[in-house]
Motif scaffolding. Structure first.
Motif, PDB file in Angstrom:
ATOM      1  N   ALA A   7       0.834  -1.209   0.000  1.00 61.78           N
ATOM      2  CA  ALA A   7       0.000   0.000   0.000  1.00 61.78           C
ATOM      3  C   ALA A   7       0.863   1.251   0.000  1.00 61.78           C
ATOM      4  CB  ALA A   7      -0.913  -0.013   1.232  1.00 61.78           C
ATOM      5  N   LEU A   9       3.806   1.487  -1.298  1.00 62.16           N
ATOM      6  CA  LEU A   9       4.364   1.604  -2.654  1.00 62.16           C
ATOM      7  C   LEU A   9       3.354   2.205  -3.614  1.00 62.16           C
ATOM      8  CD1 LEU A   9       6.455  -1.635  -2.974  1.00 62.16           C
ATOM      9  CD2 LEU A   9       7.250   0.689  -3.217  1.00 62.16           C
ATOM     10  N   LEU A  10       2.084   1.820  -3.436  1.00 58.97           N
ATOM     11  CA  LEU A  10       1.025   2.401  -4.280  1.00 58.97           C
ATOM     12  C   LEU A  10       0.929   3.899  -4.060  1.00 58.97           C
ATOM     13  CD1 LEU A  10      -1.978  -0.080  -4.290  1.00 58.97           C
ATOM     14  CD2 LEU A  10      -0.502   0.606  -6.167  1.00 58.97           C
ATOM     15  N   ALA A  11       1.026   4.310  -2.778  1.00 58.57           N
ATOM     16  CA  ALA A  11       0.983   5.741  -2.472  1.00 58.57           C
ATOM     17  C   ALA A  11       2.187   6.447  -3.082  1.00 58.57           C
ATOM     18  CB  ALA A  11       0.949   5.962  -0.964  1.00 58.57           C
TER      19      ALA A  11
END
Lengths: 90, 205, 92
Positions: A7, A9-11
């Motif tokens: 999560a 990394l997604l941000a």
């Protein structure tokens, strides 16, 4: 914990996309500031995940020193914009 | 090193690197270089190279980007020598139009325009010959030593002499301002006879 | 119990991160984006580090240093970026 990391990394991908698609230099600087903070936080999270002091120290140093470089860059860019728009010689 | 997230983090590195490679504006490229530095410091730290990550963050991101901003700022510029009173004269509107058009043409190639005021035509000519400026803009045609025709100068109040061949070619093809006429000033011969090799170290554009 | 608390902290931080970073994609002014970004990034990061601190209290000097530098530098950076971008833009 792995899920949290994905999560994070997604941000991190959001400001990277922003830096790729925007043409204004200040928006890019904003994205850069965001990425600098997020990468050092990611380093800290990984250091805790692996229970590794060494990586944690690196993350904290990047966090505290990288921002100083960012401010220096912002001031240099501002001076450049100022001279370029005024067209005066100093 | 079998965790899955490591691959995701490493995949960020070629992503930002290709962003940097395909960026054409030098200033934007410098900001993206900073992003690449932050991401690569993360990758190095994840792979266990703490010293490399620290060096990348301190030298690669902080120092080299700051130095490159200074270098790009001082090299990507066209210095135009002008008369001191030409900016405040009666032809102010005309000169401003010309300045805007020139700035637009240079802006397409990420160059800046920098006006350097000089007191008289003699100092202006001297500055062009000693390579202090890349081009001069002469307001009074009667002082001009490079004028090709006196009749043309009546309706073209500004005579521009450029000593950089490439810049001259670009402006020749794109500058349509009716108030100006362009000439190419070859200063390489003059500099040899006048000043010797004193100015060989000066930066070309 | 403490594990649950730390996961809650990290979850709050993650929520702040997404909430603050999402306006970056739109076409708003620089100052609006800067506001949401600096608030959400600083608070979110501090929440995440607090969660980590609850997980591993052994490394507290490091993490407290991280929180302090984050709080000081990020607020200062917000001011510097706002000053630079607005004074650069006023000459357009």
């Amino acid at each position: 914990m792995n899920l949290i990391l994905i999560a994070l990394l997604l941000a991190l991908l959001i400001p990277i996309y922003e830096a790729w698609q925007d043409d204004d230099i200040w928006q890019k600087m904003l994205a850069f500031a965001s990425i600098a903070t997020k990468t050092s936080i990611l380093t800290l999270v990984i250091s805790v995940l692996r229970d590794d002091w060494m990586i944690g120290v690196v993350g904290v140093i990047i966090l505290s020193v990288g921002n100083a470089g960012l401010m220096l860059l912002a001031h240099l860019l501002r001076r450049m914009n100022y001279i370029g728009n005024e067209g005066t010689y100093d | 090193m079998t965790e899955n997230y490591v691959y995701v983090i490493i995949a960020l590195l070629p992503l930002t690197a290709s962003m940097l490679v395909f960026q054409t504006n030098p200033y934007h490229a410098l900001v993206i270089r900073g992003i690449l530095g932050a991401v690569s410091a993360l990758v190095y730290a994840v792979l266990g190279a703490a010293d490399v990550a620290l060096t990348e963050a301190l030298v690669g991101t902080l120092l080299s980007v700051a130095l490159y901003v200074v270098a790009v700022r001082s090299s990507l510029v066209m210095r135009l020598g002008v008369h001191q009173d030409s900016t405040a004269g009666a032809e102010d509107v005309c000169f401003k139009e010309f300045k805007d058009e020139l700035r637009a043409i240079l802006g397409k190639r990420h160059l800046r325009l920098e006006l350097v005021p000089y007191p008289d035509a003699q100092a202006l000519h001297q500055a062009l010959m000693t390579k202090e400026v890349h081009a001069t803009c002469m307001g009074r045609p009667k002082h001009d030593k490079h004028s090709s025709g006196v009749g043309v100068a009546e309706k073209q109040p500004y005579q521009i002499a450029i000593r950089v061949k490439h810049l001259h070619d670009i402006l020749q093809s794109e500058l349509f301002s009716p108030a100006t006429s362009l000439t190419y000033a070859d200063v390489s011969e003059a500099i040899k006879t006048d000043l010797g090799t004193q100015d060989l170290g000066r930066a070309h554009l | 119990m403490i594990n649950l608390l730390s996961y809650t902290c990290i979850g709050i931080g993650l929520f702040f991160w997404f909430w603050g970073t999402w306006p970056l994609v739109g076409h708003r002014s620089v100052l609006f984006k800067l506001h949401s970004l600096s608030v959400a990034d600083t608070l979110g990061s501090i929440a995440i580090i607090l969660g980590l601190l609850l997980k591993i209290p052994r490394e507290w000097p490091l993490l407290v240093l991280a929180i302090l530098s984050l709080a000081i530098w990020n607020t200062m950076l917000g001011y510097v970026l706002a000053y630079c971008s607005s004074s650069g833009g006023s000459h357009d």
